[in-house]
Every structure is written in structure tokens, then in C-alpha cells.
Design an enzyme around this catalytic site. Sequence first.
Site, mmCIF file in Angstrom:
data_model
loop_
_atom_site.group_PDB
_atom_site.id
_atom_site.type_symbol
_atom_site.label_atom_id
_atom_site.label_comp_id
_atom_site.label_asym_id
_atom_site.label_seq_id
_atom_site.Cartn_x
_atom_site.Cartn_y
_atom_site.Cartn_z
ATOM 1 N N ALA A 184 0.812 -1.213 0.000
ATOM 2 C CA ALA A 184 0.000 0.000 0.000
ATOM 3 C C ALA A 184 0.849 1.268 0.000
ATOM 4 O O ALA A 184 0.327 2.367 -0.152
ATOM 5 C CB ALA A 184 -0.930 0.008 1.218
ATOM 6 N N CYS A 185 2.164 1.112 0.143
ATOM 7 C CA CYS A 185 3.083 2.258 0.239
ATOM 8 C C CYS A 185 3.755 2.501 -1.104
ATOM 9 O O CYS A 185 4.421 1.612 -1.645
ATOM 10 C CB CYS A 185 4.125 1.965 1.311
ATOM 11 S SG CYS A 185 5.496 3.149 1.354
ATOM 12 N N GLY A 186 3.629 3.706 -1.625
ATOM 13 C CA GLY A 186 4.246 4.055 -2.898
ATOM 14 C C GLY A 186 5.761 3.955 -2.871
ATOM 15 O O GLY A 186 6.376 3.485 -3.827
#
Length: 118
Positions: free
Chosen positions: A10-12
Site C-alpha cells: 500500500a506504500c508508494g
Amino acid sequence: MQATIWHNPACGTSRKTLAILEAAPGVELTVIEYLKAPPTREKLVQLHRDAGLSHRQGMRTTNSPAAELVADLGLKDADEATILDAMMAHPILIQRPLVETEKGVRLCRPPETVHEIL
């Protein structure tokens, strides 16, 4: 070269670091989604030590729910042991992505930091 990333899809920043690793020639990659399979206490201590980070430096403090947890658990002024205990109980507090290779460990923020250990 073997590389392991403690990853949050979920983390870019984590996704960008993973893409760099996937594109790197000769890298045998292990991806650990640390929210599903958190590192052991001993492993997290080793990762932070090898990356040259205190547990405070390796703690996520921004964005929900991490920021709320930091406040709710009183971690702003907590000692290192308390912060480590909180990370073990709440892996969302572990700053990511951490990448480990035979050349060392880096907290890959920004993602290009991973090149230091490739």
C-alpha cells in the site's frame, strides 16, 4: 545477489523500491509483507543496527494509523525499548521499506537509496 525487502504494497515508496529491485540484474528477491509476517524482535533489532538506525529513527510517525498509535501509546518521548515493544505489538509502526543484501541494510526512503547496497 540475494535481497530481502520488508514491503508494504500500500506504500508508494515501498512499491518503487520493489520495482528497482525487480529490475536489477542478478538479484534474487525475497519479498516479505511485514504487516502479514512481521520480523522477529531479534531480526528487527539486527535490521535497525545494520542500517545504522535507532528504533526511534526506524519508527513510522506520520500518517494514520501510525501517527495515532504514536500519540495513543505515548511514544513521542518513549525510550528505545518501549518503541521496540510497540513495533512488535503494532508492525504498522515499522518504517518501510527496509532492504537487506550481503552489502548491508537500508531504510529506502527515498527508494533510490537501495542502490547503495546493490
